[in-house]
Design a protein around this motif. Sequence first.
Motif, PDB file in Angstrom:
ATOM      1  N   SER A 198       3.674  13.681 -11.515  1.00  0.00           N
ATOM      2  CA  SER A 198       4.021  13.752 -12.945  1.00  0.00           C
ATOM      3  C   SER A 198       2.823  14.207 -13.769  1.00  0.00           C
ATOM      4  O   SER A 198       2.968  14.957 -14.739  1.00  0.00           O
ATOM      5  N   ALA A 199       1.640  13.794 -13.302  1.00  0.00           N
ATOM      6  CA  ALA A 199       0.423  14.230 -14.003  1.00  0.00           C
ATOM      7  C   ALA A 199       0.254  15.726 -13.903  1.00  0.00           C
ATOM      8  O   ALA A 199      -0.059  16.410 -14.897  1.00  0.00           O
ATOM      9  N   VAL A 200       0.510  16.279 -12.687  1.00  0.00           N
ATOM     10  CA  VAL A 200       0.415  17.749 -12.516  1.00  0.00           C
ATOM     11  C   VAL A 200       1.387  18.426 -13.476  1.00  0.00           C
ATOM     12  O   VAL A 200       1.039  19.410 -14.166  1.00  0.00           O
ATOM     13  N   GLU A 201       2.607  17.862 -13.487  1.00  0.00           N
ATOM     14  CA  GLU A 201       3.620  18.442 -14.365  1.00  0.00           C
ATOM     15  C   GLU A 201       3.153  18.418 -15.824  1.00  0.00           C
ATOM     16  O   GLU A 201       3.255  19.422 -16.550  1.00  0.00           O
ATOM     17  N   ALA A 212       3.842   5.409  -5.511  1.00  0.00           N
ATOM     18  CA  ALA A 212       3.725   5.419  -6.982  1.00  0.00           C
ATOM     19  C   ALA A 212       2.621   6.363  -7.412  1.00  0.00           C
ATOM     20  O   ALA A 212       2.791   7.165  -8.342  1.00  0.00           O
ATOM     21  N   ILE A 213       1.507   6.307  -6.664  1.00  0.00           N
ATOM     22  CA  ILE A 213       0.379   7.169  -7.016  1.00  0.00           C
ATOM     23  C   ILE A 213       0.780   8.638  -6.894  1.00  0.00           C
ATOM     24  O   ILE A 213       0.505   9.478  -7.769  1.00  0.00           O
ATOM     25  N   ALA A 258       0.834  -1.207   0.000  1.00  0.00           N
ATOM     26  CA  ALA A 258       0.000   0.000   0.000  1.00  0.00           C
ATOM     27  C   ALA A 258       0.868   1.256   0.000  1.00  0.00           C
ATOM     28  O   ALA A 258       0.632   2.215  -0.748  1.00  0.00           O
ATOM     29  N   ALA A 259       1.942   1.181   0.835  1.00  0.00           N
ATOM     30  CA  ALA A 259       2.853   2.341   0.898  1.00  0.00           C
ATOM     31  C   ALA A 259       3.497   2.559  -0.451  1.00  0.00           C
ATOM     32  O   ALA A 259       3.594   3.716  -0.932  1.00  0.00           O
TER      33      ALA A 259
END
Lengths: 181, 249
Positions: A142-145, A135-136, A129-130
Amino acid sequence: MATETTGTASACVGPDGSAIGMPQLCADWMPNQIFWLLIALIAIYFVLSRIALPRIATVLAERQGTITNDLAAAEDLKQKAVEAEEAYNKALADARAEAQEIIAKNKAEMQAELDKAIAKADAEIAAKAAESEKAISEIRASAVESVEAVAKDTAGSIVAALGGQADDATVAAAVDAQMKG
Amino acid sequence: MAEGTEGGGLVFHPMDQFIVKPMFGDGAVGMFTFTNAAFWLLLAVVCVVALMVLGTAKRATVPTRTQSVAELAYGFIYKMVEDVTGKDAVKYFPYIFTLFIFILFSNFLALIPMSFSPTSHIAVTAILGFGVFFAVTILGFVKNGASFLGLFWVSSAPLALRPVLAVIEIISYFVRPVSHSIRLAGNIMAGHAVLKVFAGFAAITAVAPLAIFGIIGIYALEVLVSFIQAYVFTILTCVYLKDALHPHH
């Protein structure tokens, strides 16, 4: 005695051969009857007292003995059967108790293993989970970027399409300002 | 068994069956002559030996039929002696058993047609009855001495009555052997004489069926009487013996 009579006739028997009065009272015959009666009685007495009665007494005593012995033997066997039944019941109870013990032990062992496995799985799950969280968050970053880059490109393209002239730095600053809200 | 008719008339000879006569040849009946009485007495001995000795020869724990009968007779009389006379009288058991088995077999052998019945004769039963009487009386005096006379002194009665009762008791005591022997002889003789009378009637055609059924009925009764008289004689002997051993009321 009856020596004075001749032929079949006597003082008690008529000439036609039939009895005169009661033959039972004829004294002529009594010595004969008494003599043979005593012979018969003595014979019976000796045969009975010497042979028959002791023999029957022995047979009866032996039979009584046999019956008593057999009854005692039967009593013994019955006792043995009761003992055997008791032993059987005891063995059964012991086996049952042992089985219960084994079951309880196995249950405890299984529980322990299960607990261990659950704990291990929990730990693994937590680790996974950690990792996934990380990763999330990376993906999110990276998605924001990417969104920023796409926004800047899109903004630049939109400005160019509208006929404006905007350099990259101004567009980037404007997008940044918009994204921060 | 029928006497038949002689010259058309009915003739009964119901007592002829009791005549004592020599078995072999004719002649007088002396003391040692082998008579029909002797024959049937010895036949009783033979039957007793056959039942009591040969019947038990195998000494089987699980008895054969004959041995079973012998044991039954033994147990019957043994219990009678024990119950009536007491445990201390068991040593007289062989004598009493001898009397019983002898009378029983004499009675039953006498039921065979054409037989001679020794127990129908006073000479025979009187020897038995008086034999028991003298044996018991002598035994009473030997065992108890003069206190045997206490048998006649009814100590439970009021004192005034005792002499009267003593007289009655003494008379009854001396009548015992007479009744003891005549009871047996009378029963057997009467039964057999009645059988003969019925047999005589059977010769008349008109009443023959009735007479024959009469014979059957009387015969059945006689079978019963044969056993009962042997039983009665024996049990009375036991009672008299008890008086001799325990004379006090």
